[in-house]
Scaffold this active site. Sequence first.
Site, PDB file in Angstrom:
ATOM      1  N   HIS A  23       0.819  -1.223   0.000  1.00  0.00           N
ATOM      2  CA  HIS A  23       0.000   0.000   0.000  1.00  0.00           C
ATOM      3  C   HIS A  23       0.849   1.268   0.000  1.00  0.00           C
ATOM      4  O   HIS A  23       2.030   1.226   0.233  1.00  0.00           O
ATOM      5  CB  HIS A  23      -1.044  -0.024   1.127  1.00  0.00           C
ATOM      6  CG  HIS A  23      -0.524   0.007   2.531  1.00  0.00           C
ATOM      7  ND1 HIS A  23      -1.356   0.191   3.611  1.00  0.00           N
ATOM      8  CD2 HIS A  23       0.721  -0.130   3.036  1.00  0.00           C
ATOM      9  CE1 HIS A  23      -0.631   0.175   4.700  1.00  0.00           C
ATOM     10  NE2 HIS A  23       0.617  -0.017   4.397  1.00  0.00           N
ATOM     11  N   GLU A  24       0.207   2.367  -0.348  1.00  0.00           N
ATOM     12  CA  GLU A  24       0.891   3.671  -0.468  1.00  0.00           C
ATOM     13  C   GLU A  24       2.062   3.614  -1.442  1.00  0.00           C
ATOM     14  O   GLU A  24       3.090   4.263  -1.236  1.00  0.00           O
ATOM     15  CB  GLU A  24       1.375   4.159   0.915  1.00  0.00           C
ATOM     16  CG  GLU A  24       0.281   4.403   1.920  1.00  0.00           C
ATOM     17  CD  GLU A  24      -0.560   5.648   1.593  1.00  0.00           C
ATOM     18  OE1 GLU A  24      -0.115   6.476   0.789  1.00  0.00           O
ATOM     19  OE2 GLU A  24      -1.675   5.752   2.138  1.00  0.00           O
TER      20      GLU A  24
END
Lengths: 607, 607
Positions: free
Chosen positions: B457-458
């Site tokens: 994620h990110e």
Amino acid sequence: MSLRSTVDFLLYDWLRIESLTQRERFAEHSRETFDAVLDTCERIAREKYAPFNRLVDTQEPQFDGEKVILPQATHEAWRAYAESGMLSAAQDVEIGGMQLPYTVEAAANAFFARASVSIGAGMLTVGNANLLMAHGSELQKKVFALNEFSGRWAGTMCLSEPQAGSSLSDIATRAVPDGADFEGDPLGPRYRLKGHKMWISAGEHELTENIIHLVLAKIPDEDGRLIPGVKGISLFIVPKKLVDAEGQLTGERNDVALAGLNHKCGWRGTTNTLLNFGEGRYPVRGAAGAIGYRVGAPGEGLRCMFHMMNEARIGVGMAAAMLGMAGFEASLDYARNRPQGRPIGPAGKDPAQPPIPIIRHADVKRMLLAQKSYAEGALALELYCARLVDEQHTGTPEAANDARVLLEVLTPIAKSWPSEWCLEANSLAIQVHGGYGYTRDFPVEQYWRDNRLNMIHEGTHGIQAMDLLGRKVLMENGRGLQLLGARIAETVQRAQQVPELAAHAQALAQALQAVGAATQAAWASGDPADALANAVPYMQAFGHTVLAWIWLDVGLVAHRSADHPVRTGRLAAMRYFFHYELPKIGAWLQVVSHRDRTCADLPEEAF
Amino acid sequence: MSLRSTVDFLLYDWLRIESLTQRERFAEHSRETFDAVLDTCERIAREKYAPFNRLVDTQEPQFDGEKVILPQATHEAWRAYAESGMLSAAQDVEIGGMQLPYTVEAAANAFFARASVSIGAGMLTVGNANLLMAHGSELQKKVFALNEFSGRWAGTMCLSEPQAGSSLSDIATRAVPDGADFEGDPLGPRYRLKGHKMWISAGEHELTENIIHLVLAKIPDEDGRLIPGVKGISLFIVPKKLVDAEGQLTGERNDVALAGLNHKCGWRGTTNTLLNFGEGRYPVRGAAGAIGYRVGAPGEGLRCMFHMMNEARIGVGMAAAMLGMAGFEASLDYARNRPQGRPIGPAGKDPAQPPIPIIRHADVKRMLLAQKSYAEGALALELYCARLVDEQHTGTPEAANDARVLLEVLTPIAKSWPSEWCLEANSLAIQVHGGYGYTRDFPVEQYWRDNRLNMIHEGTHGIQAMDLLGRKVLMENGRGLQLLGARIAETVQRAQQVPELAAHAQALAQALQAVGAATQAAWASGDPADALANAVPYMQAFGHTVLAWIWLDVGLVAHRSADHPVRTGRLAAMRYFFHYELPKIGAWLQVVSHRDRTCADLPEEAF
């Protein structure tokens, strides 16, 4: 590339196992009979295993107070496996076996591991029965082993205890003679056992009519004391339900009770148990203790048990390799079908162009090629070791002896290397999937969880490393390392003749020399605590060197094959290993060579 | 070593953050006020988070068709967190904030991540509100941001879409002006949005009265076509429930509907959702589409969103570091209390001696010291980056500009390095526990599963690597790399004066030179496809070099401290990193320097 065609290539083109049919034991076999076994296993795995892999993850074994409940699919998978004859694949025809080479048996079992590693518990049953064939009495073989080979009963291996873990010298399960006539039982000297056994896979279930536990325990001396250390360990057959000399159930439940199911991170299709022996839950024949029949002589228990360890460890390595393969196949499929992003460079600047399949991105290719290199390399290693087992059993005395020694050295690698690197492969399979890979809608997170077990069971990574550097490279004056070095040198020599492979040959020769030098340096002070302080980094470097050798040897065969994308892929996986992986050994060997004691010397209170 | 004392050492002794109180913005603060915040957060984390970490793993978010049900503990954790004031810790006092340095905020939040990484979703709400403070209108700040800082409402970031994933240029959510008077809405230019958003954390729940979605979408041109690429992306506030200019709910539900919950491998305490915008599930104000208020100018959406990216990525890195720390602490505790096995050498030969705690085995020490080195090193890195954020906001113009550029270069490392190596730490934590670590009776397998998200994620690992080698080391004529090199050289110079550290200083100087040379070599052909083919190995080497620098810099301070086991441990963790880890960069940089195209050139059909 399908797994089957990789297996065929490794078996027939690389290992040339058809030549085994020239040996008396395998004379009735041919490529056709080998293929028929592989076909059958591939089909059963596809039909009875693969569709239920997620189901056995979500429907964990449950204990209802009386019985362990497993999904119906597990029952059907067991039945199909038993009916295939694979439980007795390696046994003599005269006792109902196929007399199949172990190499083919291992390859055939790979399909089950790839389809659902945790449904199948056949390996333990086979290992159990094989051990009895090697060390049991004639009646023990007939009553216990044969009923396991037929799939009527299942088997376990009961080594660990809650307080002892890997330290078998500390087991505390006691076995005392069962009455004055204990030696007169036709099933073997009869004892009463009391103790707790932990981490027992398939320790309780209803898949079979009976479960045959092979239990390590200690026989107390006349003062009731247990002999400290491994010398005091003996081996016992402890059936869940008692049987007579004809192999019929007597109707008596033995005093083996499920004390708990372990709830695991993965590998949930196989029950893992804590068992109580002789705690009085099921009193039997008017005395205390679970009834067990000794196998072999008192004090010989561990030696008997280790008889099967090499094959069990090859089995673990193969399971890890097949989880790696399953993740590779899933992520390759995803990468081919998932459009996202654009090429690097001018062609990718135009956002009006449609996205490309992610397999075209270099970093996705890197993650796929790494997986291929890990998983196919690991498969080749396991099949090579399996071939050594066949050589040990059917080769000339000299070849058999060489194979035995080589197996001793290679087994820690066969167990540890796929456990570590095919786990990494599974992590890369998740990464290729992005966020989807982290969801339970895709299979890869389960492969990763399942695979995490393999560095733990059948001897942890640390135990394998101590075995390798502390025993195996030293035994018989280093003959194992010399034999391995000679085989590697032979591959190097052949590869040096091939211009495309010459640089790899050179790199492998240097790696071999570096491992040899590090082995010397590790032991230079003569203090085992110095040498073994960095046993795991040593094993990692040793493993990568072995895999580079395996890949170069496979590459020599691939190089001669016809031009085809499959050939390109194999040679690329080999090249990946030499360019991206083999150079890692420098960092691992540095601490070994320096006998670095940064870790070993740190006082407890400083952490 | 407790986490708190490590945090104190890093904040006060290493980063000397008390000096920040000499700056106007932090003039009301002192070590006492910083400590009070740390005390409060440590306590709330211990009382409201840690006891429920396993609970939120087993009781996943459930959708009952109407609402998302979360455990009561999650509600209580949110309430305690909001009441602590941490949501507005960095904000001006005049709007109810604490005007706390970001370094202290990040350190304080570390306690929550260590206690239960997935209960807390505060980071997204703070990031959302911070973005509005930077780019929103005065009323948008007042109505939306302030109600998020108070904890009355929560926030999300809606970037990804099912078909686009990391490729934001391909998002297809449309925003069209909502009527002729769309520009007259006090809350901002009003649009109607239609589209699907995937991987939205905390996208639906009942923790707060309202949820404020920040949504990237494209405004079609007059022909109804979306502008291809990222230039067409604008940013919108889309509240789950509509509000008036006073921040009161109007009673109207906006057309944002939960389309599905993602069922994850870990990190299960945080709901992760697929959201449908404007699909007609909740028709609102007589027209189609979810109502959204534009933030900033059209086409500026991604620039606004990236405003918060550095802090979000530091947050991910800190989460990964704290999972690493949690696993380290758990396995250290286990190793101290688990007796098993005996010492190597003569002392261990007597099986009658009692077993020793496993922490005395060299390989267990190695696994613990590796974890300490990874987790404490990662924590130091994140705090260093947080300190750069404070410098960027409150330093002199020159220092602020340097901090900005350094942050650009370090952020991919701050995100990726802990995600990779603290995951490895968690795997080692399992390994220290042996079979127990693989069961759900111990916390470490959950840490490992939770941590696997952080490389995804990110911005995935691959995206971070492309960002680092493709943008960050090139930007402003390589000024980021030069600045980092100067800071590293400064540490090297100081360490060279200390005999005990001089060899490490030398190793770090060489590593820096090797990374610099590889950067040049990667770009030597001028073809981005050449350079970026091995962006991930480059990032791995870059990251290990940065961590070696961080450890040497920490080591310089530790070295001056009083003799104590804590000092011994810190210097050992540093030494571990230099002996066991830094040498790994050679293998990674080799493929970068050779612009190795083994992976990039492999045709799809050859895998």
